[in-house]
Design a protein around this motif. Structure first.
Motif, PDB file in Angstrom:
ATOM      1  N   GLY A   1      -4.422   9.269 -13.647  1.00 46.94           N
ATOM      2  CA  GLY A   1      -4.032  10.281 -14.629  1.00 46.94           C
ATOM      3  C   GLY A   1      -4.632  11.634 -14.287  1.00 46.94           C
ATOM      4  N   ASN A   2      -5.903  11.643 -13.873  1.00 50.10           N
ATOM      5  CA  ASN A   2      -6.549  12.887 -13.440  1.00 50.10           C
ATOM      6  C   ASN A   2      -5.840  13.482 -12.231  1.00 50.10           C
ATOM      7  OD1 ASN A   2      -8.730  13.610 -15.137  1.00 50.10           O
ATOM      8  ND2 ASN A   2      -9.986  11.957 -14.325  1.00 50.10           N
ATOM      9  N   CYS A   3      -5.423  12.625 -11.311  1.00 55.74           N
ATOM     10  CA  CYS A   3      -4.739  13.087 -10.100  1.00 55.74           C
ATOM     11  C   CYS A   3      -3.438  13.810 -10.435  1.00 55.74           C
ATOM     12  CB  CYS A   3      -4.439  11.903  -9.179  1.00 55.74           C
ATOM     13  SG  CYS A   3      -5.891  11.110  -8.472  1.00 55.74           S
ATOM     14  N   THR A   4      -2.613  13.181 -11.254  1.00 52.97           N
ATOM     15  CA  THR A   4      -1.323  13.792 -11.592  1.00 52.97           C
ATOM     16  C   THR A   4      -1.523  15.064 -12.406  1.00 52.97           C
ATOM     17  OG1 THR A   4      -1.117  12.359 -13.546  1.00 52.97           O
ATOM     18  CG2 THR A   4      -0.102  11.595 -11.511  1.00 52.97           C
ATOM     19  N   ASP A   5      -2.529  15.056 -13.286  1.00 55.01           N
ATOM     20  CA  ASP A   5      -2.823  16.246 -14.089  1.00 55.01           C
ATOM     21  C   ASP A   5      -3.222  17.406 -13.179  1.00 55.01           C
ATOM     22  OD1 ASP A   5      -3.270  17.642 -16.565  1.00 55.01           O
ATOM     23  OD2 ASP A   5      -5.419  17.418 -16.222  1.00 55.01           O
ATOM     24  N   ALA A   6      -4.038  17.120 -12.167  1.00 58.55           N
ATOM     25  CA  ALA A   6      -4.467  18.167 -11.235  1.00 58.55           C
ATOM     26  C   ALA A   6      -3.280  18.763 -10.486  1.00 58.55           C
ATOM     27  CB  ALA A   6      -5.479  17.595 -10.246  1.00 58.55           C
ATOM     28  N   ILE A   7      -2.365  17.901 -10.038  1.00 60.25           N
ATOM     29  CA  ILE A   7      -1.170  18.387  -9.337  1.00 60.25           C
ATOM     30  C   ILE A   7      -0.326  19.264 -10.256  1.00 60.25           C
ATOM     31  CG2 ILE A   7       1.030  17.689  -8.291  1.00 60.25           C
ATOM     32  CD1 ILE A   7      -1.260  17.154  -6.429  1.00 60.25           C
ATOM     33  N   ARG A   8      -0.131  18.827 -11.492  1.00 61.10           N
ATOM     34  CA  ARG A   8       0.665  19.594 -12.462  1.00 61.10           C
ATOM     35  C   ARG A   8       0.036  20.956 -12.757  1.00 61.10           C
ATOM     36  NH1 ARG A   8       5.326  17.039 -11.818  1.00 61.10           N
ATOM     37  NH2 ARG A   8       5.471  14.992 -12.821  1.00 61.10           N
ATOM     38  N   GLU A   9      -1.301  21.022 -12.603  1.00 60.90           N
ATOM     39  CA  GLU A   9      -2.019  22.262 -12.924  1.00 60.90           C
ATOM     40  C   GLU A   9      -2.259  23.134 -11.684  1.00 60.90           C
ATOM     41  OE1 GLU A   9      -3.000  23.486 -15.888  1.00 60.90           O
ATOM     42  OE2 GLU A   9      -1.999  21.837 -16.936  1.00 60.90           O
ATOM     43  N   GLY A  10      -1.617  22.801 -10.566  1.00 67.59           N
ATOM     44  CA  GLY A  10      -1.640  23.708  -9.425  1.00 67.59           C
ATOM     45  C   GLY A  10      -2.424  23.287  -8.205  1.00 67.59           C
ATOM     46  N   VAL A  11      -3.183  22.168  -8.284  1.00 64.83           N
ATOM     47  CA  VAL A  11      -3.860  21.669  -7.075  1.00 64.83           C
ATOM     48  C   VAL A  11      -2.778  21.172  -6.118  1.00 64.83           C
ATOM     49  CG1 VAL A  11      -5.449  19.936  -6.161  1.00 64.83           C
ATOM     50  CG2 VAL A  11      -5.963  21.073  -8.333  1.00 64.83           C
ATOM     51  N   ASN A  12      -2.855  21.569  -4.874  1.00 68.46           N
ATOM     52  CA  ASN A  12      -1.777  21.289  -3.931  1.00 68.46           C
ATOM     53  C   ASN A  12      -1.649  19.815  -3.576  1.00 68.46           C
ATOM     54  OD1 ASN A  12       0.348  22.183  -2.153  1.00 68.46           O
ATOM     55  ND2 ASN A  12      -1.051  21.825  -0.450  1.00 68.46           N
TER      56      ASN A  12
ATOM     57  N   PHE B   1       0.835  -1.204   0.000  1.00 71.34           N
ATOM     58  CA  PHE B   1       0.000   0.000   0.000  1.00 71.34           C
ATOM     59  C   PHE B   1       0.871   1.255   0.000  1.00 71.34           C
ATOM     60  CE2 PHE B   1      -2.455   3.342   2.162  1.00 71.34           C
ATOM     61  CZ  PHE B   1      -3.582   3.354   1.357  1.00 71.34           C
ATOM     62  N   ILE B   2       0.459   2.254  -0.766  1.00 71.60           N
ATOM     63  CA  ILE B   2       1.201   3.516  -0.878  1.00 71.60           C
ATOM     64  C   ILE B   2       0.389   4.613  -0.200  1.00 71.60           C
ATOM     65  CG2 ILE B   2       2.247   5.174  -2.461  1.00 71.60           C
ATOM     66  CD1 ILE B   2       2.138   2.934  -4.618  1.00 71.60           C
ATOM     67  N   SER B   3       0.908   5.171   0.879  1.00 70.29           N
ATOM     68  CA  SER B   3       0.167   6.223   1.580  1.00 70.29           C
ATOM     69  C   SER B   3       0.417   7.599   0.972  1.00 70.29           C
ATOM     70  CB  SER B   3       0.523   6.237   3.069  1.00 70.29           C
ATOM     71  OG  SER B   3       1.904   6.474   3.248  1.00 70.29           O
ATOM     72  N   ARG B   4       1.611   7.814   0.434  1.00 65.37           N
ATOM     73  CA  ARG B   4       1.939   9.088  -0.215  1.00 65.37           C
ATOM     74  C   ARG B   4       2.899   8.847  -1.370  1.00 65.37           C
ATOM     75  NH1 ARG B   4       2.306   9.827   5.051  1.00 65.37           N
ATOM     76  NH2 ARG B   4       0.980  11.329   6.114  1.00 65.37           N
ATOM     77  N   LEU B   5       2.727   9.628  -2.416  1.00 62.54           N
ATOM     78  CA  LEU B   5       3.683   9.622  -3.523  1.00 62.54           C
ATOM     79  C   LEU B   5       3.585  10.939  -4.265  1.00 62.54           C
ATOM     80  CD1 LEU B   5       2.443   7.294  -6.449  1.00 62.54           C
ATOM     81  CD2 LEU B   5       0.945   8.218  -4.684  1.00 62.54           C
ATOM     82  N   THR B   6       4.668  11.293  -4.957  1.00 58.17           N
ATOM     83  CA  THR B   6       4.675  12.539  -5.723  1.00 58.17           C
ATOM     84  C   THR B   6       4.014  12.319  -7.084  1.00 58.17           C
ATOM     85  OG1 THR B   6       6.796  12.081  -6.788  1.00 58.17           O
ATOM     86  CG2 THR B   6       6.855  13.203  -4.643  1.00 58.17           C
ATOM     87  N   ALA B   7       3.732  13.411  -7.776  1.00 58.42           N
ATOM     88  CA  ALA B   7       3.124  13.324  -9.106  1.00 58.42           C
ATOM     89  C   ALA B   7       4.031  12.540 -10.055  1.00 58.42           C
ATOM     90  CB  ALA B   7       2.863  14.724  -9.657  1.00 58.42           C
ATOM     91  N   THR B   8       5.350  12.774  -9.964  1.00 53.22           N
ATOM     92  CA  THR B   8       6.296  12.049 -10.821  1.00 53.22           C
ATOM     93  C   THR B   8       6.280  10.560 -10.508  1.00 53.22           C
ATOM     94  OG1 THR B   8       7.756  13.954 -11.150  1.00 53.22           O
ATOM     95  CG2 THR B   8       8.735  11.771 -11.426  1.00 53.22           C
ATOM     96  N   GLN B   9       6.250  10.214  -9.230  1.00 51.79           N
ATOM     97  CA  GLN B   9       6.187   8.799  -8.839  1.00 51.79           C
ATOM     98  C   GLN B   9       4.888   8.161  -9.318  1.00 51.79           C
ATOM     99  OE1 GLN B   9       6.745   9.376  -4.627  1.00 51.79           O
ATOM    100  NE2 GLN B   9       8.957   8.958  -4.713  1.00 51.79           N
ATOM    101  N   ALA B  10       3.800   8.929  -9.295  1.00 55.17           N
ATOM    102  CA  ALA B  10       2.516   8.419  -9.788  1.00 55.17           C
ATOM    103  C   ALA B  10       2.577   8.152 -11.289  1.00 55.17           C
ATOM    104  CB  ALA B  10       1.397   9.409  -9.471  1.00 55.17           C
ATOM    105  N   GLU B  11       3.221   9.049 -12.021  1.00 50.07           N
ATOM    106  CA  GLU B  11       3.374   8.863 -13.469  1.00 50.07           C
ATOM    107  C   GLU B  11       4.238   7.645 -13.774  1.00 50.07           C
ATOM    108  OE1 GLU B  11       2.874  13.611 -14.571  1.00 50.07           O
ATOM    109  OE2 GLU B  11       4.864  12.735 -14.292  1.00 50.07           O
ATOM    110  N   GLU B  12       5.266   7.443 -12.961  1.00 52.52           N
ATOM    111  CA  GLU B  12       6.115   6.256 -13.126  1.00 52.52           C
ATOM    112  C   GLU B  12       5.314   4.989 -12.863  1.00 52.52           C
ATOM    113  OE1 GLU B  12       9.231   7.077 -10.389  1.00 52.52           O
ATOM    114  OE2 GLU B  12      10.336   8.417 -11.758  1.00 52.52           O
ATOM    115  N   LEU B  13       4.408   5.058 -11.897  1.00 55.10           N
ATOM    116  CA  LEU B  13       3.553   3.919 -11.565  1.00 55.10           C
ATOM    117  C   LEU B  13       2.626   3.599 -12.737  1.00 55.10           C
ATOM    118  CD1 LEU B  13       3.265   2.133  -9.021  1.00 55.10           C
ATOM    119  CD2 LEU B  13       1.365   3.592  -8.321  1.00 55.10           C
ATOM    120  N   ILE B  14       2.094   4.638 -13.373  1.00 60.84           N
ATOM    121  CA  ILE B  14       1.242   4.448 -14.549  1.00 60.84           C
ATOM    122  C   ILE B  14       2.034   3.783 -15.668  1.00 60.84           C
ATOM    123  CG2 ILE B  14      -0.009   5.661 -16.389  1.00 60.84           C
ATOM    124  CD1 ILE B  14      -0.777   7.778 -14.278  1.00 60.84           C
ATOM    125  N   ASP B  15       3.236   4.299 -15.918  1.00 57.61           N
ATOM    126  CA  ASP B  15       4.082   3.774 -17.008  1.00 57.61           C
ATOM    127  C   ASP B  15       4.533   2.336 -16.756  1.00 57.61           C
ATOM    128  OD1 ASP B  15       3.854   6.196 -18.299  1.00 57.61           O
ATOM    129  OD2 ASP B  15       5.758   6.989 -17.540  1.00 57.61           O
TER     130      ASP B  15
END
Length: 301
Positions: free
Chosen positions: A250-261, A223-237
């Motif tokens: 994908g929506n989650c990482t996109d939101a982070i890239r677009e400024g959601v904290n 189980f992953i309790s926290r990860l960064t947007a980059t780590q999430a993208e790596e998980l997708i890939d």
């Protein structure tokens, strides 16, 4: 007073004290809650979610609910003798299905408004059609025409800001209009993500039917309790993530890239999961954070 009773009272006080720094930190911050899945089909869970969101409002947050209603739509489609059809997870939506979907989503929307109002908070239910909130175009599934399914191409958040300023809790149904003012059904995850980005939300929360993210879904210790947007993208890939979680992540990482904290993925079937994630030191779901906060993956949320 007996010691046992005193211990219970002290335990409650400790919970409130633990929540205090989070209440201070997120006071007046916008939080978008995407509400759907099994948590909507059980009335007790529904009430728990609404209680959580109402409490967030009363302690100073500015919550916005974006809801789905897929299971209820499928139920009503079945009632008229039609069979629900999906392509790549998207509902094939002809004229009749679109009419059913809008009626069902409006019914769900006003029921959520009622539940919030019962708890003493003023709520306003709208759809993406109101004040041009969600502008969309026809969406295709791998080139296949799937009817009145919309892809968001613009968001005008003025109506949301106006409601928040007047101290209302906005509740949004994922229906939008195209340039010709045709009505389209929109994926609720997409709608929540687009609205969160448009209003600069501090948090975006997805209430789902799973506990959160796993590196290996068959291994509960992964189980992953926290990860960064980059780590999430790596998980997708990596191909570890599949099914309905893939577009959601994908929506989650996109939101982070677009400024959601911060984006949270929570199990909506757990009572008061929203409060447990936001107001406790450890949380219970998966939090996706910006790369700049990478050190927090080892600390508290």
């Amino acid at each position: 007073m007996e010691q046992q009773e005193m211990d219970k009272i002290l335990a409650k006080a400790e919970v409130l004290i633990e929540a205090l720094p989070y209440i201070q930190k997120f006071n007046r911050k916008i939080i978008v809650v995407k509400y759907g899945g099994s948590a909507m089909s059980n009335e007790e869970l529904q009430r728990n979610v609404i209680k959580d969101v109402t409490l967030l409002k009363l302690v100073g947050f500015k919550p916005i609910i974006v809801h789905g209603g897929g299971k209820e739509i499928s139920r009503w489609v079945g009632k008229v003798g039609k069979e629900a059809e999906f392509v790549n997870g998207l509902r094939v939506t002809d004229d009749e299905t679109m009419e059913i979907a809008e009626m069902v989503l409006n019914k769900v929307n006003k029921n959520l408004v009622r539940m919030v109002e019962e708890l003493g908070v003023r709520a306003v239910g709208i759809s993406g059609k109101d004040a041009g909130l969600l502008q969309c175009k026809k969406r295709y599934a791998d080139g296949q025409d799937i009817g009145f399914v919309g892809e968001i191409c613009g968001v005008d958040p003025k109506v949301i800001y106006d409601l928040l300023e007047k101290d209302f809790l906005p509740i949004v149904a994922p229906i939008g209009l195209d340039e010709q003012f045709m009505t389209y059904n929109i994926n609720a995850d997409d709608a929540a993500c687009a609205i969160a980005k448009a209003v600069g939300a501090d948090k975006l929360v997805f209430l789902t039917d799973i506990e959160g993210l796993y590196r290996d879904i068959n291994d509960k210790s992964s189980f992953i309790s926290r990860l960064t947007a980059t780590q999430a993208e790596e998980l997708i890939d990596s191909g570890c993530i599949g099914g309905g979680m893939l577009p959601k992540l994908g929506n989650c990482t996109d939101a982070i890239r677009e400024g959601v904290n911060r984006v949270h993925i929570l199990d909506g079937r757990i009572a008061h999961c929203l409060l447990l994630e936001i107001f406790t030191d450890h949380g219970i779901g998966t939090a996706i954070i910006a790369d700049r906060d990478k050190e927090l993956c080892e600390g508290n949320h």
